[in-house]
Write a protein that holds these residues in place. Structure first.
Motif, mmCIF file in Angstrom:
data_model
loop_
_atom_site.group_PDB
_atom_site.id
_atom_site.type_symbol
_atom_site.label_atom_id
_atom_site.label_comp_id
_atom_site.label_asym_id
_atom_site.label_seq_id
_atom_site.Cartn_x
_atom_site.Cartn_y
_atom_site.Cartn_z
ATOM 1 N N LEU A 147 0.940 -1.240 0.082
ATOM 2 C CA LEU A 147 0.140 0.099 0.022
ATOM 3 C C LEU A 147 0.933 1.286 -0.049
ATOM 4 O O LEU A 147 1.042 1.868 0.879
ATOM 5 C CB LEU A 147 -0.945 -0.051 1.214
ATOM 6 C CG LEU A 147 -1.680 -1.078 1.684
ATOM 7 C CD1 LEU A 147 -2.436 -1.373 2.767
ATOM 8 C CD2 LEU A 147 -2.717 -1.417 0.414
ATOM 9 N N ILE A 148 1.548 1.518 -1.279
ATOM 10 C CA ILE A 148 2.521 2.390 -1.444
ATOM 11 C C ILE A 148 3.980 1.870 -0.594
ATOM 12 O O ILE A 148 5.049 1.859 -1.231
ATOM 13 C CB ILE A 148 2.302 3.850 -0.857
ATOM 14 C CG1 ILE A 148 1.062 4.359 -1.439
ATOM 15 C CG2 ILE A 148 3.614 4.721 -1.063
ATOM 16 C CD1 ILE A 148 0.462 5.730 -1.108
ATOM 17 N N VAL A 149 3.576 1.425 0.494
ATOM 18 C CA VAL A 149 4.883 0.708 1.177
ATOM 19 C C VAL A 149 4.447 -0.785 1.684
ATOM 20 O O VAL A 149 3.248 -1.202 1.304
ATOM 21 C CB VAL A 149 5.194 1.239 2.729
ATOM 22 C CG1 VAL A 149 5.578 2.868 2.668
ATOM 23 C CG2 VAL A 149 3.924 1.135 3.800
ATOM 24 N N ASP A 150 5.555 -1.249 1.693
ATOM 25 C CA ASP A 150 5.179 -3.076 1.789
ATOM 26 C C ASP A 150 5.026 -3.134 3.245
ATOM 27 O O ASP A 150 5.689 -3.053 4.281
ATOM 28 C CB ASP A 150 6.415 -3.967 1.465
ATOM 29 C CG ASP A 150 6.917 -3.641 0.149
ATOM 30 O OD1 ASP A 150 5.946 -3.673 -0.616
ATOM 31 O OD2 ASP A 150 8.037 -3.582 -0.670
ATOM 32 N N TYR A 151 3.637 -3.903 3.571
ATOM 33 C CA TYR A 151 3.347 -4.118 4.875
ATOM 34 C C TYR A 151 3.368 -5.944 5.050
ATOM 35 O O TYR A 151 2.868 -6.460 3.978
ATOM 36 C CB TYR A 151 1.688 -3.988 5.278
ATOM 37 C CG TYR A 151 1.737 -2.417 5.423
ATOM 38 C CD1 TYR A 151 2.116 -1.836 6.708
ATOM 39 C CD2 TYR A 151 1.132 -1.604 4.374
ATOM 40 C CE1 TYR A 151 1.841 -0.515 6.866
ATOM 41 C CE2 TYR A 151 0.940 -0.338 4.741
ATOM 42 C CZ TYR A 151 1.362 0.275 6.040
ATOM 43 O OH TYR A 151 1.084 1.687 6.340
ATOM 44 N N LEU A 152 3.649 -6.536 5.975
ATOM 45 C CA LEU A 152 3.567 -7.677 6.584
ATOM 46 C C LEU A 152 2.614 -7.898 7.743
ATOM 47 O O LEU A 152 2.778 -7.304 8.730
ATOM 48 C CB LEU A 152 4.878 -8.190 6.786
ATOM 49 C CG LEU A 152 4.804 -9.804 7.195
ATOM 50 C CD1 LEU A 152 4.467 -10.522 5.905
ATOM 51 C CD2 LEU A 152 6.013 -10.286 7.767
ATOM 52 N N PHE A 153 1.647 -8.582 7.568
ATOM 53 C CA PHE A 153 0.669 -8.843 8.717
ATOM 54 C C PHE A 153 0.592 -10.010 9.025
ATOM 55 O O PHE A 153 0.741 -11.290 8.348
ATOM 56 C CB PHE A 153 -0.836 -8.450 8.236
ATOM 57 C CG PHE A 153 -1.206 -6.999 7.716
ATOM 58 C CD1 PHE A 153 -1.150 -6.095 8.424
ATOM 59 C CD2 PHE A 153 -1.015 -6.853 6.320
ATOM 60 C CE1 PHE A 153 -1.509 -4.733 8.042
ATOM 61 C CE2 PHE A 153 -1.126 -5.513 5.875
ATOM 62 C CZ PHE A 153 -1.303 -4.501 6.778
ATOM 63 N N ASN A 154 0.642 -10.491 10.330
ATOM 64 C CA ASN A 154 0.932 -11.984 10.780
ATOM 65 C C ASN A 154 -0.231 -12.112 12.186
ATOM 66 O O ASN A 154 -0.294 -10.905 12.818
ATOM 67 C CB ASN A 154 2.089 -12.110 11.366
ATOM 68 C CG ASN A 154 2.455 -13.413 11.999
ATOM 69 O OD1 ASN A 154 2.108 -13.641 13.317
ATOM 70 N ND2 ASN A 154 2.735 -14.489 11.402
ATOM 71 N N LYS A 155 -0.856 -13.004 12.200
ATOM 72 C CA LYS A 155 -1.689 -13.314 13.364
ATOM 73 C C LYS A 155 -1.268 -14.861 13.914
ATOM 74 O O LYS A 155 -0.969 -15.687 13.064
ATOM 75 C CB LYS A 155 -3.167 -13.396 13.037
ATOM 76 C CG LYS A 155 -3.751 -13.468 14.216
ATOM 77 C CD LYS A 155 -5.364 -13.460 13.891
ATOM 78 C CE LYS A 155 -6.273 -13.424 15.276
ATOM 79 N NZ LYS A 155 -7.659 -13.069 14.596
#
Length: 254
Positions: free
Chosen positions: A51-59
């Motif tokens: 989202l413009i920058v790279d995100y990593l989401f973890n649960k």
């Protein structure tokens, strides 16, 4: 009298153990999304978003928790991009069996501290864990929401929201608790303002409590215990994140 009484007792014990094992396999494992096999009960899931920058989401969640104790689902957000994007809101969807249990929530994030250090122009960063006030944990549909003006995320250093739910005594050993997904509002953000991740789930298995959990659970039911002091396997972000940041985020950078 049998000439080998000890041998007979050993064989009988083995047969009983085998029958007990079959019984355990046959337990119906209730999850937030139905019934799951042990092979399908995954402790964590990860999603990447740009989202413009790279995100990593973890649960993530511990592999097992003691009956009648607590379970903590951790939602972590990190980035490999330059700069520091912000998280303004997190929504956790618990397992169906916990939908009426209001969680306690803690946030772990890095904060700029101490001003300029050593005259070198660099700011120090301190990892802090703070409890979210109960009045700031809101029911939002099937999820629980927390908001903030903006928690900063630094490259390779994750932000985490930890949602802890008290397990009702009706949830028996063998039950598998698969959470729902998660939503995160971040800056930069998608057109709709938040990232919707229904498949960002985590599953844990309820087991019989160990001796310490059983004692503290009994004290707690009598109004004498402390949920903070229970010996449940709620896990630690420090145990979960090193492999994620060093592995999966490394793939993003590559």
């Amino acid at each position: 009298m049998s000439p080998h009484p000890l041998r007979h007792r050993v064989v009988s014990a083995a047969a009983a153990a085998a029958m007990a094992g079959v019984g355990l396999v046959g337990i119906s494992a209730t999850t937030g999304a139905g019934t799951a096999s042990a092979a399908e009960c995954k402790q964590e899931s990860t999603q990447k978003k740009t989202l413009i920058v790279d995100y990593l989401f973890n649960k993530s969640v511990p592999a097992s928790v003691g009956q009648g104790t607590e379970v903590t689902y951790t939602i972590a957000v990190s980035t490999t991009s330059i700069g520091n994007p912000y998280v303004q809101g997190v929504w956790d969807t618990p397992p169906t069996a916990l939908k009426d249990v209001k969680p306690t929530v803690k946030v772990e994030a890095f904060t700029l501290v101490g001003g300029i250090l050593g005259g070198g122009g660099a700011f120090g960063k301190l990892l802090q864990e703070k409890a979210v006030a109960p009045g700031e944990v809101h029911k939002d549909g099937s999820s629980w929401r927390i908001n903030h003006t903006g928690w900063a995320i630094y490259s390779g250093q994750a932000y985490a929201a930890k949602y802890t739910y008290k397990l009702p005594s009706s949830i028996r050993p063998g039950a598998q608790l698969t959470s729902g997904g998660a939503n995160v509002q971040a800056t930069p953000s998608p057109p709709l303002g938040r990232v919707n991740m229904p498949n960002l789930t985590a599953c844990t298995t309820v087991r019989a409590p160990n001796a310490g959990e059983a004692v503290l659970g009994s004290l707690d039911s009598a109004g004498l215990g402390s949920a903070e002091g229970q010996l449940s396997s709620t896990g630690s972000l420090n145990d979960v994140l090193p492999g994620i940041i060093g592995g999966v985020i490394g793939d993003m950078a590559g």
